[in-house]
Design a protein around this motif. Structure first.
Motif, PDB file in Angstrom:
ATOM      1  N   ARG A 138      51.658  37.675  37.905  1.00 49.77           N
ATOM      2  CA  ARG A 138      50.292  37.478  38.392  1.00 49.77           C
ATOM      3  C   ARG A 138      49.459  36.658  37.396  1.00 49.77           C
ATOM      4  O   ARG A 138      48.831  35.672  37.779  1.00 49.77           O
ATOM      5  N   VAL A 139      49.482  37.061  36.133  1.00 54.28           N
ATOM      6  CA  VAL A 139      48.638  36.359  35.153  1.00 54.28           C
ATOM      7  C   VAL A 139      49.063  34.910  35.019  1.00 54.28           C
ATOM      8  O   VAL A 139      48.231  34.004  34.993  1.00 54.28           O
ATOM      9  N   CYS A 182      47.142  46.946  36.992  1.00 52.94           N
ATOM     10  CA  CYS A 182      47.773  45.896  37.804  1.00 52.94           C
ATOM     11  C   CYS A 182      48.872  46.522  38.656  1.00 52.94           C
ATOM     12  O   CYS A 182      50.051  46.210  38.530  1.00 52.94           O
ATOM     13  N   PRO A 223      45.763  45.974  43.055  1.00 49.98           N
ATOM     14  CA  PRO A 223      45.420  45.861  41.629  1.00 49.98           C
ATOM     15  C   PRO A 223      43.916  45.996  41.416  1.00 49.98           C
ATOM     16  O   PRO A 223      43.132  45.538  42.238  1.00 49.98           O
ATOM     17  N   CYS A 282      41.474  44.622  39.739  1.00 45.89           N
ATOM     18  CA  CYS A 282      41.110  43.431  38.963  1.00 45.89           C
ATOM     19  C   CYS A 282      39.729  43.560  38.315  1.00 45.89           C
ATOM     20  O   CYS A 282      39.501  43.034  37.223  1.00 45.89           O
ATOM     21  N   CYS A 288      40.080  44.954  34.931  1.00 42.79           N
ATOM     22  CA  CYS A 288      41.258  44.479  34.197  1.00 42.79           C
ATOM     23  C   CYS A 288      40.830  43.692  32.949  1.00 42.79           C
ATOM     24  O   CYS A 288      39.992  42.790  33.037  1.00 42.79           O
ATOM     25  N   GLU A 331      41.398  39.786  33.336  1.00 44.72           N
ATOM     26  CA  GLU A 331      41.005  39.206  34.629  1.00 44.72           C
ATOM     27  C   GLU A 331      40.623  37.727  34.495  1.00 44.72           C
ATOM     28  O   GLU A 331      41.052  36.884  35.271  1.00 44.72           O
ATOM     29  N   CYS A 346      43.639  35.494  34.445  1.00 45.96           N
ATOM     30  CA  CYS A 346      44.687  35.719  35.446  1.00 45.96           C
ATOM     31  C   CYS A 346      44.625  34.657  36.553  1.00 45.96           C
ATOM     32  O   CYS A 346      43.657  34.568  37.312  1.00 45.96           O
ATOM     33  N   LYS A 404      44.551  36.047  40.198  1.00 46.34           N
ATOM     34  CA  LYS A 404      43.217  36.533  40.585  1.00 46.34           C
ATOM     35  C   LYS A 404      42.320  35.343  40.951  1.00 46.34           C
ATOM     36  O   LYS A 404      41.604  35.375  41.953  1.00 46.34           O
ATOM     37  N   GLN A 423      46.805  37.685  44.212  1.00 48.68           N
ATOM     38  CA  GLN A 423      47.408  38.759  43.411  1.00 48.68           C
ATOM     39  C   GLN A 423      48.265  39.723  44.229  1.00 48.68           C
ATOM     40  O   GLN A 423      49.277  40.215  43.747  1.00 48.68           O
TER      41      GLN A 423
HETATM   42 FE1  SF4 Z   1      46.600  42.164  37.729  1.00 48.47          FE
HETATM   43 FE2  SF4 Z   1      44.205  41.657  38.771  1.00 48.47          FE
HETATM   44 FE3  SF4 Z   1      44.488  41.942  36.141  1.00 48.47          FE
HETATM   45 FE4  SF4 Z   1      45.456  39.823  37.366  1.00 48.47          FE
HETATM   46  S1  SF4 Z   1      43.322  40.394  37.205  1.00 48.47           S
HETATM   47  S2  SF4 Z   1      46.485  41.029  35.837  1.00 48.47           S
HETATM   48  S3  SF4 Z   1      46.122  40.676  39.314  1.00 48.47           S
HETATM   49  S4  SF4 Z   1      44.820  43.520  37.711  1.00 48.47           S
END
Ligand code: SF4
Length: 350
Positions: A144-145, A189, A194, A196, A199, A202, A205, A208, A213
């Motif tokens: 995802r990131v 995540c 998730p 976000c 996070c 974020e 990412c 995102k 995601q």
């Molecule tokens: Fe995961 Fe969302 Fe964080 Fe990206 S922003 S790492 S998708 S929780």
């Protein structure tokens, strides 16, 4: 990359859960915990870990225990090959390494049940070595990131993720970094929704930013799992029941169960049961009545167990298709380690 690592470590420092295996650097305890966590959720692993360590506090104590006892303590946790491998590896570590897990990657990898993930966890967390780990949680976070849009289970994609981890790894802090990534995947995540908004990475990412995601990581299309019909005999002789121990190798190896087996296409369940019990133990039984039906899923197939109450008729049990057998009273069943599906049959008996 530096910001990613820094944000992650700061967040972990402030938010990490208190878990029993995080209070120690003992390589044996880290090994037990990581083995349990491979196919078990943290909440369940916690209970089992504490019980396991209380019963087998050292490599030597595990090595000296009987496999029956180890399986009994593991009972209900599933994937029993993990318990058998831990027990076997503990005996090797006791005999060949004076009861201390080796710090060498190759030697660790040569122990039964220890794969690349467990090696990375032991070396980084217990021994402070700069080794990455790649588990399901970490795969998801990285995909995802860094917007990895191919199936991360493909070896070439996995290799790419491993190289990425090596570049990210803060020298001298691999253990904390690995645990922080796992923690982020387990608590923020998460696979479906998730979180976000809370996070710590974020802003970095890509998934995102692109709003994709929930589409990552990409997974291979699921195949329908094979399904088997199994007939099981709860066989009475007076006030005792017959239980059989599965051969040590293979699925559920070493566990005890009510005898039975898979139905062939042209058989009724009763015919199947008479045949299976005769092939497995050499005895003749009389099938009395249907007791219960249990649905159960394993990683690679599903089963429907049709359990029947039966009476013993003729013959002394023999170990034809099992490693051991015993006639036991109903209140003694708890002394034996049974797979979960058989426990559901026991519930129908009481
Ligand atoms: Fe995961 Fe969302 Fe964080 Fe990206 S922003 S790492 S998708 S929780």
């Amino acid at each position: 990359m530096k910001r990613f690592v820094q944000n992650l470590l700061n967040w972990y420092e402030a938010n990490r859960r208190t878990l029993p295996w995080r209070k120690t650097k003992d390589s044996y305890r880290i090994w037990v915990a990581e083995t349990m966590l491979q196919q078990t959720r943290v909440a369940a692993a916690k209970r089992y870990y504490e019980r396991f360590i209380e019963e087998f506090p050292t490599v030597e104590s595990l090595a000296q225990a009987s496999l029956d006892r180890v399986l009994k303590v593991w009972e209900g946790l599933g994937y029993y090959a993990r318990a058998r491998n831990l027990h076997c590896a503990a005996q090797i570590v006791t005999q060949e390494h004076n009861g201390v897990l080796p710090k060498d990657k190759r030697e660790l990898l040569s122990l039964p049940g220890i794969g690349r993930y467990t090696v990375g966890a032991i070396l980084s967390i217990a021994f402070g070595q700069d080794e990455p780990v790649l588990d399901g949680n970490i795969r998801r976070v990285l995909c995802r990131v860094f917007h990895v849009t191919e199936n991360p289970r493909l070896r070439r994609v996995e290799r790419r993720l491993e190289l990425l981890l090596v570049r990210l790894l803060p020298k001298g802090h691999a253990g904390t970094f690995n645990q922080a990534l796992m923690e982020l995947g387990a608590t923020i995540c998460t696979p479906r929704v998730p979180r976000c908004a809370v996070c710590p990475v974020e802003e970095l990412c890509v998934a995102k930013r692109l709003g994709v995601q929930s589409e990552l990581p990409v997974s291979a299309p699921r195949r329908a799992l094979p399904h088997h019909e199994v007939a099981v005999g709860v066989i009475w002789k007076g006030d005792r029941l017959l239980v059989a121990q599965r051969p040590p190798e293979g699925l559920l190896g070493g566990l005890w169960e009510f005898p039975g087996g898979k139905r062939k296409p042209d058989e009724t369940l009763e015919e199947c049961l008479l045949r299976e019990v005769h092939e497995e133990l050499g005895i003749i039984i009389h099938v009395k009545r249907h007791l219960t039906t249990v649905q159960h899923g394993y990683s690679h197939f599903r089963v429907t167990l049709h359990a029947f109450e039966c009476n013993w008729r003729r013959g002394k049990p023999q170990t034809l298709g099992c490693s051991d057998w015993a006639w036991v009273r109903i209140n003694q069943l708890g002394h034996y380690a049974f797979p979960r599906a058989n426990q559901k049959i026991m519930e129908a008996l009481t």
